[in-house]
Design an enzyme around this catalytic site. Sequence first.
Site, short mmCIF file in Angstrom:
data_model
loop_
_atom_site.label_atom_id
_atom_site.label_comp_id
_atom_site.label_asym_id
_atom_site.label_seq_id
_atom_site.Cartn_x
_atom_site.Cartn_y
_atom_site.Cartn_z
N GLU A 68 0.84 -1.19 0.00
CA GLU A 68 0.00 0.00 0.00
C GLU A 68 0.88 1.24 0.00
O GLU A 68 1.04 1.92 1.00
CB GLU A 68 -0.97 -0.03 1.19
CG GLU A 68 -2.03 -1.10 0.97
CD GLU A 68 -2.83 -1.42 2.20
OE1 GLU A 68 -3.95 -0.89 2.31
OE2 GLU A 68 -2.35 -2.19 3.03
N SER A 69 1.48 1.49 -1.16
CA SER A 69 2.27 2.68 -1.48
C SER A 69 3.76 2.47 -1.32
O SER A 69 4.28 1.45 -1.79
CB SER A 69 1.75 3.91 -0.73
OG SER A 69 0.39 4.14 -1.11
N CYS A 128 -1.61 4.16 1.83
CA CYS A 128 -3.01 4.45 1.52
C CYS A 128 -3.92 3.52 2.32
O CYS A 128 -3.50 2.83 3.24
CB CYS A 128 -3.25 4.29 0.02
SG CYS A 128 -2.89 2.63 -0.61
N SER A 153 1.14 0.46 -8.58
CA SER A 153 2.09 1.27 -7.83
C SER A 153 3.44 1.24 -8.52
O SER A 153 3.81 0.23 -9.14
CB SER A 153 2.26 0.74 -6.39
OG SER A 153 1.12 1.00 -5.61
N HIS A 176 0.75 6.01 -7.57
CA HIS A 176 -0.17 4.99 -7.05
C HIS A 176 -1.56 5.23 -7.63
O HIS A 176 -2.02 6.38 -7.68
CB HIS A 176 -0.19 5.03 -5.53
CG HIS A 176 1.18 4.84 -4.94
ND1 HIS A 176 1.79 3.62 -4.85
CD2 HIS A 176 2.08 5.74 -4.46
CE1 HIS A 176 3.00 3.76 -4.33
NE2 HIS A 176 3.19 5.04 -4.09
#
Length: 413
Positions: free
Chosen positions: A95-96, A110, A300, A313
């Site tokens: 997540e990022s 995120c 990403s 992203h």
Amino acid sequence: MVAAITTDTTDLALNACTAGENYSAQEGAFEGPEKLLEIWFSPAWNQVSEHQHVTTTQNLMMVPRPVWEDMLAIVKCTVLNMIQHDHVDAYLLSESSMFVYPHKMIIKTCGTTTLLLALPRILEIAKEICGFDKVWRVFYSRKAFMFPDRQVGPHKSWESEVAFLDQYFDDGSAYKIGNMTGDHWHLYTTKPADDVLHHQNNMHDVSSPPQDHAMRSSSSSPSNSSSDDDNGDETEPMDQTVEIMMTKLNPKHMERYFYHQQGTPSGVEGGQQVDRITGIDQLYPGADVDSFLFEPCGYSSNGLWQDRYFTIHVTPEPQCSYASFETNIPISATTKGGASIDPLVQQVLRIFDPAAFSVTYFSSASTSNPRKMMRAMTHTPGYQRTDRILYEFDGYDLVYGHYVKTSPPLPLK
């Protein structure tokens, strides 16, 4: 020594994700806008030993990857891949992203990740492995959440995030920038100082109400330069960061960010294919790029150019579509537009074709020109500017702009 702070242990429970899984997707919270934490332990990579009183070999890049992975478990994300240059490590996360320099680190996550809950562990790692006793400066920022009710821990509100940060840092200031009834952006920052970290002998009582802040809600009317007279330093800023946060993306363009079992591979191979067909690979042709296409959708990438980075992203689902682009690569080093960010912004917009977007442009104040920065956001073809706001901080100038689309969607190329 940093004082221990008690936190609800339920918020610190480690996630059950394995490497490559997306925690927020499992939770059904497709929150694209990221939380961004940037901690400077020293003013520059070549000043670490003098500022922190450590040897020249002690720095954040010496921290083993498993130690960072353990810290990221608190955040509720995992490491997908990593690329390295001499003065920066770029971690691509589920997540990022995370970027680690000798003297500072940037973590951007995120979804429903619990980024701030990892702050105590980050400070412990810096102390135990690198010998860092001090923090020179801190930035924390995020766009307004799409689904604020899904956030957990200190991220349930901006006020609780500020109160959490205040437990660790002195003289923090919090800002709300933009239209409070619409799209806006939050920023927490400390002044540059030898040490902004709370220590045992000056620790605030965390059970007491949070201290007062310069909590500012800026006007939503555009700011305008009153003069074209520059009279400023023409040299390239030593440090600058551009972030573009885009919403309501063109659905046709977003089809490229979905995994298709018959045609589009996932993972690194899929990410590289997305780079080629979207033009992402042309943003910085000389950069080393690490990209990933998720299943069933999402994208990403991290890129490194010398000791600078860029990161992208994408959350492509139509009900919550969002894309972010961020870079600290000097604008004049890679564009024909000199110090103007406009060519870069327009190139990014052509890839995603958002119905609305916000831009933040940070530049070190010692070499920036606020009037010139303001004029960098004068006109974007196909969009109407609804906000242009200048902030002057200790050491940095910031321009924030918000735009809405006025032209038809761009055709897919």
